[in-house]
Design a protein around this motif. Structure first.
Motif, PDB file in Angstrom:
ATOM      1  N   LEU A 150      73.249 -31.039  21.716  1.00 31.78           N
ATOM      2  CA  LEU A 150      71.837 -31.146  22.099  1.00 31.78           C
ATOM      3  C   LEU A 150      71.018 -31.953  21.102  1.00 31.78           C
ATOM      4  O   LEU A 150      69.830 -32.217  21.348  1.00 31.78           O
ATOM      5  CB  LEU A 150      71.229 -29.746  22.248  1.00 31.78           C
ATOM      6  N   ALA A 175      62.162 -25.075  21.617  1.00 32.86           N
ATOM      7  CA  ALA A 175      62.427 -26.001  22.725  1.00 32.86           C
ATOM      8  C   ALA A 175      63.628 -25.523  23.540  1.00 32.86           C
ATOM      9  O   ALA A 175      63.608 -25.538  24.785  1.00 32.86           O
ATOM     10  CB  ALA A 175      62.665 -27.405  22.175  1.00 32.86           C
ATOM     11  N   ALA A 176      64.691 -25.081  22.843  1.00 34.64           N
ATOM     12  CA  ALA A 176      65.873 -24.580  23.558  1.00 34.64           C
ATOM     13  C   ALA A 176      65.543 -23.300  24.317  1.00 34.64           C
ATOM     14  O   ALA A 176      66.013 -23.095  25.448  1.00 34.64           O
ATOM     15  CB  ALA A 176      67.006 -24.326  22.560  1.00 34.64           C
ATOM     16  N   ARG A 198      65.903 -24.573  12.685  1.00 32.15           N
ATOM     17  CA  ARG A 198      64.467 -24.845  12.696  1.00 32.15           C
ATOM     18  C   ARG A 198      63.826 -24.195  13.912  1.00 32.15           C
ATOM     19  O   ARG A 198      64.346 -24.263  15.026  1.00 32.15           O
ATOM     20  CB  ARG A 198      64.210 -26.352  12.720  1.00 32.15           C
ATOM     21  N   LEU A 218      70.104 -30.949  18.066  1.00 28.29           N
ATOM     22  CA  LEU A 218      69.117 -30.029  17.518  1.00 28.29           C
ATOM     23  C   LEU A 218      69.589 -29.472  16.183  1.00 28.29           C
ATOM     24  O   LEU A 218      70.788 -29.362  15.922  1.00 28.29           O
ATOM     25  CB  LEU A 218      68.885 -28.852  18.481  1.00 28.29           C
ATOM     26  N   ASP A 219      68.620 -29.093  15.366  1.00 29.72           N
ATOM     27  CA  ASP A 219      68.894 -28.294  14.180  1.00 29.72           C
ATOM     28  C   ASP A 219      68.459 -26.876  14.521  1.00 29.72           C
ATOM     29  O   ASP A 219      67.269 -26.548  14.473  1.00 29.72           O
ATOM     30  CB  ASP A 219      68.119 -28.832  12.975  1.00 29.72           C
ATOM     31  N   LEU A 220      69.399 -26.033  14.903  1.00 27.23           N
ATOM     32  CA  LEU A 220      69.060 -24.709  15.419  1.00 27.23           C
ATOM     33  C   LEU A 220      68.642 -23.723  14.339  1.00 27.23           C
ATOM     34  O   LEU A 220      68.408 -22.545  14.635  1.00 27.23           O
ATOM     35  CB  LEU A 220      70.246 -24.144  16.218  1.00 27.23           C
ATOM     36  N   GLY A 237      74.427 -27.528  18.535  1.00 26.16           N
ATOM     37  CA  GLY A 237      73.522 -28.407  17.804  1.00 26.16           C
ATOM     38  C   GLY A 237      73.923 -29.867  17.929  1.00 26.16           C
ATOM     39  O   GLY A 237      73.063 -30.746  18.124  1.00 26.16           O
ATOM     40  N   ASP A 241      63.069 -26.511  17.026  1.00 22.30           N
ATOM     41  CA  ASP A 241      64.195 -26.788  17.918  1.00 22.30           C
ATOM     42  C   ASP A 241      64.622 -25.533  18.679  1.00 22.30           C
ATOM     43  O   ASP A 241      64.998 -25.602  19.856  1.00 22.30           O
ATOM     44  CB  ASP A 241      65.376 -27.335  17.116  1.00 22.30           C
ATOM     45  N   GLN A 242      64.560 -24.390  18.023  1.00 24.19           N
ATOM     46  CA  GLN A 242      64.863 -23.130  18.706  1.00 24.19           C
ATOM     47  C   GLN A 242      63.906 -22.900  19.884  1.00 24.19           C
ATOM     48  O   GLN A 242      64.324 -22.508  20.981  1.00 24.19           O
ATOM     49  CB  GLN A 242      64.746 -21.950  17.748  1.00 24.19           C
TER      50      GLN A 242
END
Length: 489
Positions: free
Chosen positions: A367, A379-380, A373, A369-371, A364, A376-377
């Motif tokens: 990248l 997009a990853a 959410r 990101l707030d994994l 997180g 964001d998941q």
């Protein structure tokens, strides 16, 4: 101390009494836990204590319902057992206070077998029953040892096969093939992946059934994440109607099957089979095959891999501060496992949950990101599927611009098309669920209905789409991208 042969006894019972003892010993030898049961019986029969001691002096077994011989007795017996083993002597009697200790070899002199030790009052010597019990006990011990060895071999084989599956799932094809070639059978170049859901105790039976049907060509692994799942890779020429055969042969089983996939796409085949399993849970036949749809990645053209490389650049270029810390490849494998299995990623990767949490925090941070959410998941998730050979120097750019192309919009409409004629309020329920980061209580509150009613709605959407939503691997990331491409999120 006096050496005696196993044929001698100081208090031999009559023929009728010995026959009764032999019948009792024979019955105990065929039951579960035969070694412990015979030691229990012998302690009761003689009024003393009993144990099984190996030639190194270690106590291998003692009665479960009676106390083992005293430590002083076991110490004396251990010394005597070592002496008897060196000399090749079958038995001995140790005079002591308050008990006399009988030591009898439980098996053939040529083998490294344990010795039976019985401590008793001198006036209550066990007699010929000791020699009879030692012979039968030795046989039971060897059977138990053989079973333990077989279990260890089976466990090692299962762990090796699981390691091969793990390598396939993370794309390490060459390493998986090398290990598989040693274990056998060789991995098929193209296979259909089956996921069987069944009671945990039936996995072995179903695995044997698949093995026979595929004539030894299938690669079968109990799922390391879900104890009620069995995974099988079956060559196309051996899989004809295998799903139907399993469902008919095991009424409580449900079967999902993928499309035929190249070995390098085993992870994709597993996801397909898992989505098919979600459909199988709700159809009368209890089996389903994955209904192929066009994947998003071809619709993104050349921009997709470039965007993914830019998105993942901080991770791809990451150099750990310590050699023992996870590097870029291991971090990406962790991210992929977590997006696939959610909380089961720790079991899949064989790491502690604290280690998993630490890696996710690092990902997180790297990248941005707030994994937790779903946005964001998702997009990853897309970046991992697009990442293939593009330069990490490529600019990432915004995700929305990647999804705004006419081709991506066409793909998104086709993905949601089954809901047009599907369950009422299907699209709206799906939209609310995705906005709530796929959390059931928040979705229920936003819809103004109960959590069980929300779950039923999502189960109907699963069947309409032919995709798993409520269980990982879930189609939530793919569906979030579809609704985002349509501007609905």
């Amino acid at each position: 101390m006096v050496d005696v042969g196993t044929s001698r006894a100081s208090a031999a019972p009559g023929p009728a009494g010995r026959a009764v003892d032999l019948v009792a010993l024979t019955r105990l030898s065929t039951g579960p836990g035969a070694v412990g049961a015979i030691l229990d019986w012998l302690a009761t029969r003689t009024g003393g204590t009993a144990a099984l001691v190996d030639v190194d002096g270690k106590t291998l077994a003692a009665p479960s319902k009676h106390s083992a011989p005293a430590p002083t007795v076991l110490a004396a017996a251990a010394t005597e057992v070592a002496r008897l083993h060196r000399r090749g002597t079958s038995s001995a009697v140790l005079d002591g206070e308050p008990d006399t200790i009988d030591v009898v070899r439980a098996g053939d002199a040529a083998a490294r077998v344990p010795y039976l030790v019985v401590a008793n009052r001198p006036e209550r010597r066990p007699g010929v029953v000791l020699a009879d019990a030692a012979r039968i006990l030795g046989l039971c011990w060897r059977v138990a040892e053989a079973e333990r060895t077989s279990d260890r071999v089976a466990s090692a084989m299962s762990q090796s096969r699981e390691a091969v599956l793990h390598l396939l799932m993370i794309g390490s094809l060459a390493a998986a093939q090398r290990i598989a070639a040693t274990l056998g059978p060789r991995l098929p170049g193209v296979a259909r992946v089956f996921v069987v859901e069944c009671p945990a105790g039936r996995r072995h039976q179903i695995g044997d059934q698949i093995e026979r049907f595929a004539r030894g060509r299938a690669w079968i692994v109990p799922c390391p994440v879900r104890p009620h799942h069995l995974i099988a890779l079956v060559p196309p020429e051996r899989e004809h109607r295998l799903d139907l055969l399993i469902a008919e042969g095991v009424p409580e089983a449900r079967v999902g099957a993928s499309q035929e996939v190249p070995l390098r796409e085993t992870a994709l085949g597993y996801e397909q089979a898992f989505h098919a399993l979600a459909v199988a849970r709700g159809v009368p036949g209890r089996y389903a095959r994955f209904d192929r749809h066009t994947d998003l990645t071809p619709f993104l053209g050349g921009r997709g891999p470039a965007w993914a490389a830019g998105f993942l650049r901080p991770c791809l270029t990451y150099v750990p501060a310590r050699r023992a810390d996870p590097g870029a490849e291991e971090l990406l494998a962790t991210l992929n496992s977590w997006l696939t299995f959610d909380g089961g990623a720790g079991r899949h990767l064989k790491i502690h949950r604290n280690t998993l949490a630490a890696r996710l925090r690092l990902l997180g941070d790297l990248l941005g990101l707030d994994l937790t959410r779903l946005a964001d998941q998702s997009a990853a998730w897309l970046a991992l599927r697009l990442h293939a050979g593009a330069s990490p120097d490529s600019p990432a750019g915004p995700l929305d611009s990647l999804l705004a192309t006419p081709a991506a919009v066409v793909w998104a409409r086709s993905r949601l098309l089954p809901l047009d004629a599907g369950p009422p309020a299907g699209v709206e329920t799906l939209r609310v669920w995705l906005r709530a980061d796929a959390r059931l209580p928040a979705t229920a509150a936003a819809l103004g209905i109960s959590a069980p009613a929300t779950r039923k709605r999502l189960a109907r959407i699963e069947r309409a789409l032919g995709r798993s939503l409520l269980h990982a691997p879930s189609a939530k990331h793919e569906l979030w991208l579809a609704l985002r491409a349509l501007g609905s999120l």
